[in-house]
Design an enzyme around this catalytic site. Structure first.
Site, mmCIF file in Angstrom:
data_model
loop_
_atom_site.group_PDB
_atom_site.id
_atom_site.type_symbol
_atom_site.label_atom_id
_atom_site.label_comp_id
_atom_site.label_asym_id
_atom_site.label_seq_id
_atom_site.Cartn_x
_atom_site.Cartn_y
_atom_site.Cartn_z
ATOM 1 N N TYR A 1 1.165 -1.218 0.045
ATOM 2 C CA TYR A 1 0.365 0.336 0.062
ATOM 3 C C TYR A 1 0.737 1.018 -0.027
ATOM 4 O O TYR A 1 0.901 2.378 -0.873
ATOM 5 C CB TYR A 1 -0.934 -0.374 1.465
ATOM 6 C CG TYR A 1 -1.776 0.752 1.022
ATOM 7 C CD1 TYR A 1 -2.965 1.270 0.381
ATOM 8 C CD2 TYR A 1 -1.689 2.757 1.900
ATOM 9 C CE1 TYR A 1 -4.183 2.262 0.100
ATOM 10 C CE2 TYR A 1 -2.676 3.101 1.614
ATOM 11 C CZ TYR A 1 -3.626 3.276 0.991
ATOM 12 O OH TYR A 1 -4.317 4.884 0.292
ATOM 13 N N PHE B 1 -7.343 22.433 -23.525
ATOM 14 C CA PHE B 1 -7.556 20.946 -24.254
ATOM 15 C C PHE B 1 -9.347 20.448 -23.690
ATOM 16 O O PHE B 1 -9.059 20.671 -21.983
ATOM 17 C CB PHE B 1 -6.761 19.796 -23.851
ATOM 18 C CG PHE B 1 -7.064 18.316 -23.577
ATOM 19 C CD1 PHE B 1 -6.918 17.395 -24.825
ATOM 20 C CD2 PHE B 1 -7.493 17.061 -22.769
ATOM 21 C CE1 PHE B 1 -7.439 16.798 -25.267
ATOM 22 C CE2 PHE B 1 -7.654 16.579 -22.979
ATOM 23 C CZ PHE B 1 -7.849 15.707 -24.076
ATOM 24 N N THR B 2 -10.108 19.314 -23.638
ATOM 25 C CA THR B 2 -11.331 19.372 -23.499
ATOM 26 C C THR B 2 -11.171 18.997 -21.341
ATOM 27 O O THR B 2 -12.114 19.649 -20.701
ATOM 28 C CB THR B 2 -11.915 18.147 -23.534
ATOM 29 O OG1 THR B 2 -10.981 16.588 -23.415
ATOM 30 C CG2 THR B 2 -11.885 18.851 -25.140
ATOM 31 N N ASP C 1 1.475 20.654 -19.964
ATOM 32 C CA ASP C 1 0.799 19.358 -20.304
ATOM 33 C C ASP C 1 2.068 18.602 -20.879
ATOM 34 O O ASP C 1 1.337 19.183 -21.881
ATOM 35 C CB ASP C 1 -0.282 19.745 -21.510
ATOM 36 C CG ASP C 1 -1.061 18.157 -20.534
ATOM 37 O OD1 ASP C 1 -0.455 17.462 -21.373
ATOM 38 O OD2 ASP C 1 -2.391 18.700 -21.113
ATOM 39 N N ARG D 1 -12.848 16.397 -33.252
ATOM 40 C CA ARG D 1 -12.597 17.496 -32.630
ATOM 41 C C ARG D 1 -13.498 18.617 -33.195
ATOM 42 O O ARG D 1 -12.690 19.243 -34.424
ATOM 43 C CB ARG D 1 -11.322 17.231 -32.138
ATOM 44 C CG ARG D 1 -10.644 15.701 -32.238
ATOM 45 C CD ARG D 1 -10.523 15.854 -30.558
ATOM 46 N NE ARG D 1 -11.177 15.761 -29.584
ATOM 47 C CZ ARG D 1 -11.605 14.867 -28.248
ATOM 48 N NH1 ARG D 1 -9.994 14.967 -27.959
ATOM 49 N NH2 ARG D 1 -12.169 14.891 -27.626
ATOM 50 N N PHE E 1 -18.987 15.482 -25.594
ATOM 51 C CA PHE E 1 -18.569 14.086 -26.941
ATOM 52 C C PHE E 1 -18.312 13.147 -26.484
ATOM 53 O O PHE E 1 -18.448 11.965 -27.388
ATOM 54 C CB PHE E 1 -17.102 14.841 -27.004
ATOM 55 C CG PHE E 1 -15.851 14.982 -26.516
ATOM 56 C CD1 PHE E 1 -15.449 16.074 -25.585
ATOM 57 C CD2 PHE E 1 -15.307 13.648 -26.833
ATOM 58 C CE1 PHE E 1 -14.950 16.109 -24.394
ATOM 59 C CE2 PHE E 1 -13.963 14.342 -25.495
ATOM 60 C CZ PHE E 1 -13.834 15.208 -24.333
ATOM 61 N N LYS F 1 0.109 8.633 -23.076
ATOM 62 C CA LYS F 1 0.171 8.334 -24.812
ATOM 63 C C LYS F 1 1.625 8.157 -24.491
ATOM 64 O O LYS F 1 3.034 7.598 -24.785
ATOM 65 C CB LYS F 1 0.244 10.262 -24.771
ATOM 66 C CG LYS F 1 -1.292 10.370 -25.060
ATOM 67 C CD LYS F 1 -2.432 10.575 -23.821
ATOM 68 C CE LYS F 1 -3.940 10.987 -24.136
ATOM 69 N NZ LYS F 1 -4.491 11.061 -22.721
HETATM 70 N N1 F0G Z 1 -3.628 16.709 -21.688
HETATM 71 C C1 F0G Z 1 -4.044 16.195 -22.939
HETATM 72 C C2 F0G Z 1 -2.518 17.059 -24.557
HETATM 73 C C3 F0G Z 1 -4.617 14.931 -23.362
HETATM 74 O O1 F0G Z 1 -4.706 14.625 -24.822
HETATM 75 C C4 F0G Z 1 -5.408 14.249 -23.026
HETATM 76 C C5 F0G Z 1 -6.062 12.952 -22.855
HETATM 77 C C6 F0G Z 1 -5.077 14.558 -21.659
HETATM 78 C C7 F0G Z 1 -4.239 15.482 -20.966
HETATM 79 C C8 F0G Z 1 -6.116 14.018 -20.368
HETATM 80 O O2 F0G Z 1 -4.992 12.404 -19.726
HETATM 81 O O3 F0G Z 1 -6.978 11.331 -20.571
HETATM 82 O O4 F0G Z 1 -4.997 10.093 -19.085
HETATM 83 O O5 F0G Z 1 -6.802 11.768 -18.258
HETATM 84 N N2 F0G Z 1 -6.357 12.892 -24.179
HETATM 85 C C9 F0G Z 1 -7.014 11.449 -24.839
HETATM 86 C C10 F0G Z 1 -7.304 12.092 -26.130
HETATM 87 C C11 F0G Z 1 -8.081 11.673 -24.086
HETATM 88 O O6 F0G Z 1 -7.700 11.271 -26.923
HETATM 89 O O7 F0G Z 1 -6.109 12.606 -27.246
HETATM 90 P P1 F0G Z 1 -6.680 11.728 -19.416
#
Ligand code: F0G
Length: 463
Positions: free
Chosen positions: A78, A130-131, A221, A388, A455, A264
């Site tokens: 843990y 970013f979303t 990021d 997108r 989305f 990624k």
């Molecule tokens: N920042 C960027 C630039 C991203 O592309 C993503 C995720 C995140 C943050 C968030 O990271 O998914 O690990 O919580 N992008 C994915 C995509 C979902 O399909 O582009 P996460």
């Protein structure tokens, strides 16, 4: 006879295949039924209904035998797992930050950073939204302010570093609202929503020089910062002879920390981290992570996941890996370009982006052209892509109206070390077939809209 042999030396993947996963191929009729059931949203398809899955490069990488061996070395204690210390050491070595807080994935790190640094009424500048990042900034009471250079919003502009921050716009914002109301600048590298476009080292240094004057921090990021480093190596003067690893470390050195989705660049299926140089902020973050993710030595990951990520980081910064990874994306993009299919230029690091506005000039943005294009592509061949555009952009938090992004794109996202060149050929040919049918395309209407990150789960019907 003279030979027509091309005067080039090709790259090839620096690995060979050891395990394969069979794919399902459905009939056109079955795909049509699946599409209707999924409300014309590729996120709602079952993965078994997909032939070539280019939805995302997130968590979809193939791990190496060395990473899988590391999974067997999981220390599932843990507290104080040895895998955490391996992960911490890999981040310190390759990204150069002092302190590491593990999180289950990128958005876990974004949540903690936003809660710690943003106060209601603050402005948070970033090089395009970013979303998930913007949503966490807004949930913490901040307002995202786009300070990417204007060329980023033009799919045809060939600027080599379209992810750059507009330094004048950033300075104007800081002067307008006051440095106290700008908790940090969020620099994304590469910029996902602009088409996987990089930030130059020169620009990063300029942002550092400006923010240092005002006492404003920079958080990166770093989700695709390794791929950004490759573009610096190949496009920016003075970096051709430097390794990706060295460039990455220099790039990160102009920031105060980063949020990271390990899913990624870091070649794993799950995981992330928040890295910080400031000791006090780190202590607050390792306290807050306990509330949302897990103890500060696992942050929502199993020990084995942290080991896979520690090893993935080491593999991800190898020049031959990045060359082959981006080479494959470029292979797909060049094919489409040769055939006159409109894509975002220059070709990005993790994906090829189709310009849906240029595909379907007869549709308005309210008819969701990119959502429709992703559906037509799936119907044609079982290739899964992602919208997108207006659906991803969501609604303005103050007015409740749709954001209308200039870019209305479909992303063909290439997972790392997963598909072959033949899969890229099949994909390109299917996109070309959909391009040929573009005049008959019809728009969509949204029949279900979730409140957050719509989305992912929105549903549509044909108009
Ligand atoms: N920042 C960027 C630039 C991203 O592309 C993503 C995720 C995140 C943050 C968030 O990271 O998914 O690990 O919580 N992008 C994915 C995509 C979902 O399909 O582009 P996460």
């Amino acid at each position: 006879m003279t030979s027509s042999r091309p005067q080039r030396r090709s790259w090839a993947e620096p690995w060979k295949v050891k395990v394969v996963e069979p794919l399902t191929m459905m009939s056109a009729q079955e795909r049509q039924a699946a599409l209707v059931r999924a409300g014309y949203n590729t996120f709602l398809l079952k993965s078994e209904e997909v032939y070539i899955d280019l939805l995302t490069d997130s968590g979809t990488s193939a791990m190496s035998d060395w990473q899988w061996a590391g999974m067997m070395m999981g220390d599932e204690a843990y507290a104080g797992s040895k895998n955490f210390y391996n992960l911490e050491a890999a981040v310190q070595k390759h990204y150069g930050y002092k302190h590491v807080v593990p999180t289950h994935q990128g958005r876990g790190a974004e949540n903690i950073l936003s809660q710690l640094c943003i106060k209601p009424g603050d402005s948070v500048p970033g090089n395009m939204y970013f979303t998930t990042t913007r949503l966490h900034q807004e949930l913490a009471g901040g307002t995202f302010v786009d300070v990417v250079i204007p060329q980023a919003h033009d799919p045809n502009h060939e600027h080599p570093f379209k992810g750059n921050v507009d330094v004048d716009a950033l300075e104007a914002l800081i002067k307008r609202v006051g440095a106290k109301k700008v908790p940090y600048v969020c620099v994304g590298a590469t910029v996902n929503m602009a088409g996987g476009q990089p930030v130059s080292m020169e620009n990063m240094k300029a942002v550092r020089a400006l923010t240092a004057k005002h006492g404003v921090r920079i958080f990166l990021d770093a989700t695709r910062a390794v791929e950004n480093a490759w573009f610096i190596k190949t496009r920016e003067r003075g970096y051709a002879d430097k390794s990706v690893a060295d460039i990455l470390k220099e790039f990160c050195s102009y920031s105060d920390g980063c949020t990271m989705s390990g899913k990624k660049d870091a070649l794993v299926n799950i995981g992330g981290w928040l890295a910080l140089n400031d000791r006090d902020l780190y202590e607050e973050a390792s306290n807050l992570v306990v509330v949302y993710e897990g103890l500060h030595t696992y942050g929502g990951m199993a020990g084995r996941d942290m080991e896979a990520m520690a090893r993935g980081i080491v593999e991800s910064v190898q020049d031959d890996h990045v060359r082959a990874r981006i080479g494959q994306v470029e292979y797909l993009g060049h094919k489409l370009q040769e055939w006159g299919v409109p894509i975002v230029k220059p070709i990005g690091g993790h994906a090829v982006y189709l310009d849906a506005k240029a595909f379907y000039p007869h549709l308005t943005q309210d008819q969701f052209p990119a959502q429709a294009l992703a559906a037509y592509l799936y119907a044609d061949s079982g290739v899964r892509s992602m919208e997108r555009g207006i659906v991803s952009a969501g609604r303005d938090k103050a007015t409740g109206k749709h954001h209308y992004p200039k870019l209305e794109l479909v992303r063909l996202t290439v997972p790392r070390r997963v598909y072959t060149q033949a899969h890229m050929d099949v994909t390109a040919e299917s996109v070309a077939a959909v391009w040929d049918q573009r005049q008959e395309a019809r728009g969509l209407k949204m029949v279900y809209e979730p409140k957050y990150l719509r989305f992912f789960q929105a549903r549509f019907e044909k108009e």
